[in-house]
Structures are given as C-alpha cells and as structure tokens.
Design a protein around this motif. Sequence first.
Motif, mmCIF file in Angstrom:
data_model
loop_
_atom_site.group_PDB
_atom_site.id
_atom_site.type_symbol
_atom_site.label_atom_id
_atom_site.label_comp_id
_atom_site.label_asym_id
_atom_site.label_seq_id
_atom_site.Cartn_x
_atom_site.Cartn_y
_atom_site.Cartn_z
ATOM 1 N N LEU A 2 17.414 -14.485 22.104
ATOM 2 C CA LEU A 2 16.295 -14.733 21.201
ATOM 3 C C LEU A 2 16.100 -13.561 20.230
ATOM 4 O O LEU A 2 15.020 -13.398 19.662
ATOM 5 C CB LEU A 2 15.016 -14.977 22.009
ATOM 6 C CG LEU A 2 15.015 -16.255 22.846
ATOM 7 C CD1 LEU A 2 13.742 -16.358 23.684
ATOM 8 C CD2 LEU A 2 15.130 -17.491 21.948
ATOM 9 N N SER A 3 17.145 -12.784 20.039
ATOM 10 C CA SER A 3 17.107 -11.664 19.091
ATOM 11 C C SER A 3 17.806 -12.059 17.800
ATOM 12 O O SER A 3 18.948 -12.522 17.830
ATOM 13 C CB SER A 3 17.814 -10.439 19.694
ATOM 14 O OG SER A 3 17.192 -10.028 20.886
ATOM 15 N N ALA A 4 17.150 -11.842 16.676
ATOM 16 C CA ALA A 4 17.684 -12.270 15.390
ATOM 17 C C ALA A 4 19.008 -11.585 15.063
ATOM 18 O O ALA A 4 19.878 -12.186 14.408
ATOM 19 C CB ALA A 4 16.666 -12.009 14.287
ATOM 20 N N ASP A 5 19.198 -10.362 15.514
ATOM 21 C CA ASP A 5 20.428 -9.633 15.166
ATOM 22 C C ASP A 5 21.660 -10.181 15.875
ATOM 23 O O ASP A 5 22.778 -9.745 15.595
ATOM 24 C CB ASP A 5 20.261 -8.139 15.433
ATOM 25 C CG ASP A 5 19.970 -7.823 16.884
ATOM 26 O OD1 ASP A 5 19.739 -6.653 17.203
ATOM 27 O OD2 ASP A 5 19.958 -8.765 17.717
ATOM 28 N N GLN A 6 21.498 -11.137 16.770
ATOM 29 C CA GLN A 6 22.641 -11.729 17.473
ATOM 30 C C GLN A 6 23.307 -12.856 16.699
ATOM 31 O O GLN A 6 24.387 -13.297 17.056
ATOM 32 C CB GLN A 6 22.181 -12.268 18.833
ATOM 33 C CG GLN A 6 21.735 -11.184 19.795
ATOM 34 C CD GLN A 6 22.898 -10.297 20.194
ATOM 35 O OE1 GLN A 6 23.939 -10.745 20.641
ATOM 36 N NE2 GLN A 6 22.723 -8.994 20.014
ATOM 37 N N TYR A 7 22.654 -13.345 15.658
ATOM 38 C CA TYR A 7 23.135 -14.538 14.958
ATOM 39 C C TYR A 7 23.573 -14.205 13.536
ATOM 40 O O TYR A 7 22.857 -13.531 12.800
ATOM 41 C CB TYR A 7 22.051 -15.613 14.956
ATOM 42 C CG TYR A 7 21.715 -16.071 16.354
ATOM 43 C CD1 TYR A 7 20.747 -15.405 17.104
ATOM 44 C CD2 TYR A 7 22.385 -17.143 16.942
ATOM 45 C CE1 TYR A 7 20.463 -15.789 18.406
ATOM 46 C CE2 TYR A 7 22.098 -17.542 18.233
ATOM 47 C CZ TYR A 7 21.137 -16.853 18.958
ATOM 48 O OH TYR A 7 20.858 -17.235 20.251
ATOM 49 N N LYS A 8 24.708 -14.760 13.158
ATOM 50 C CA LYS A 8 25.277 -14.449 11.854
ATOM 51 C C LYS A 8 24.832 -15.417 10.759
ATOM 52 O O LYS A 8 24.683 -15.031 9.611
ATOM 53 C CB LYS A 8 26.812 -14.456 11.945
ATOM 54 C CG LYS A 8 27.514 -14.100 10.661
ATOM 55 C CD LYS A 8 29.015 -14.002 10.860
ATOM 56 C CE LYS A 8 29.720 -13.613 9.568
ATOM 57 N NZ LYS A 8 31.190 -13.480 9.742
ATOM 58 N N TYR A 9 24.640 -16.671 11.116
ATOM 59 C CA TYR A 9 24.377 -17.701 10.110
ATOM 60 C C TYR A 9 22.946 -18.209 10.219
ATOM 61 O O TYR A 9 22.432 -18.419 11.327
ATOM 62 C CB TYR A 9 25.362 -18.862 10.282
ATOM 63 C CG TYR A 9 26.789 -18.412 10.178
ATOM 64 C CD1 TYR A 9 27.558 -18.173 11.312
ATOM 65 C CD2 TYR A 9 27.381 -18.199 8.933
ATOM 66 C CE1 TYR A 9 28.864 -17.739 11.211
ATOM 67 C CE2 TYR A 9 28.692 -17.775 8.826
ATOM 68 C CZ TYR A 9 29.430 -17.535 9.971
ATOM 69 O OH TYR A 9 30.723 -17.107 9.867
ATOM 70 N N TRP A 10 22.342 -18.457 9.048
ATOM 71 C CA TRP A 10 20.924 -18.823 9.007
ATOM 72 C C TRP A 10 20.677 -19.979 8.054
ATOM 73 O O TRP A 10 21.332 -20.099 7.003
ATOM 74 C CB TRP A 10 20.093 -17.620 8.551
ATOM 75 C CG TRP A 10 20.091 -16.532 9.581
ATOM 76 C CD1 TRP A 10 21.017 -15.542 9.740
ATOM 77 C CD2 TRP A 10 19.125 -16.357 10.621
ATOM 78 N NE1 TRP A 10 20.686 -14.750 10.820
ATOM 79 C CE2 TRP A 10 19.525 -15.231 11.373
ATOM 80 C CE3 TRP A 10 17.967 -17.032 10.991
ATOM 81 C CZ2 TRP A 10 18.799 -14.772 12.482
ATOM 82 C CZ3 TRP A 10 17.249 -16.570 12.081
ATOM 83 C CH2 TRP A 10 17.661 -15.457 12.817
ATOM 84 N N GLY A 11 19.711 -20.832 8.442
ATOM 85 C CA GLY A 11 19.259 -21.887 7.553
ATOM 86 C C GLY A 11 18.293 -21.329 6.518
ATOM 87 O O GLY A 11 17.937 -20.144 6.545
ATOM 88 N N GLN A 12 17.845 -22.213 5.627
ATOM 89 C CA GLN A 12 17.018 -21.781 4.503
ATOM 90 C C GLN A 12 15.541 -21.611 4.854
ATOM 91 O O GLN A 12 14.775 -21.066 4.051
ATOM 92 C CB GLN A 12 17.155 -22.783 3.329
ATOM 93 C CG GLN A 12 16.295 -24.034 3.444
ATOM 94 C CD GLN A 12 16.929 -25.153 4.259
ATOM 95 O OE1 GLN A 12 17.841 -24.929 5.078
ATOM 96 N NE2 GLN A 12 16.432 -26.367 4.049
#
Length: 121
Positions: free
Chosen positions: A103-113
């Motif tokens: 649940l940490s944002a820095d773990q994910y590379k791709y993001w929706g708008q």
Amino acid sequence: QLTLVQSGEASAQAGGSLRLSCRASRYATSMAWFRQTPGTEREGVAAVKGSLDKNYADAVKGRFDIIKDNGKSTLYLDMDALTPEDTGVYYCAADFGDKNRALSADQYKYWGQGTQVTVSS
C-alpha cells in the motif's frame, strides 16, 4: 509499458455506494487503489496480487472491495457505507512485479489519471 484509464468523476451521499474502474492496456501482477486529498500524501486504500490475494487499509476494511478481472484487464473498487472522509482523488496503480499487496505509492510504476470522488453528508 502499461496504460491505465480510470472511470470518470463520481459522487454519492453518505451511506451510499460507488464503483470505480480502471482499465489496463495489458496484464499486471500487482494493482492497487490510492487516494489523495489536498495537502496530504497519497495513501494506499487497497491492493491485490493476482486476483485473490488482497490487502486493505484499516480505514476501509469491511467497506471497500478491490476486484481484479484479468479477463477484462480491469480493476474495480467497490465502495460501500461511504462517509465524507472518503472524499478525494482516487488513483489506480499497477506494476508488473510482485509487490506483495503493498500500500506504498513508491512500489508502483504505472498510474491512472485519477478520479474525483465526492461524498456529501
């Protein structure tokens, strides 16, 4: 590369329900939902690995459900018993690696708008 396209702005009254969706351009092992309000950091709401291994923030446990439909390459967030505190911009996130339902944002590379969710009292 991976593209995530989220559903549009949504609103509900307190106690109501909403469903957000996020369509991915290809399969990703790890997907999650985050939310953010002005002046705060992006916080993890729910995450899923594969389709059945799920994790939720304490604030939404028992009210929200993250659903990953691999056949449709779509991630959903079903939200029930909404409160005004659930208001914010909701982001879908994804990564090809195993993030162990982080649940940490820095773990994910791709993001929706982002999708604005407003819950009125």
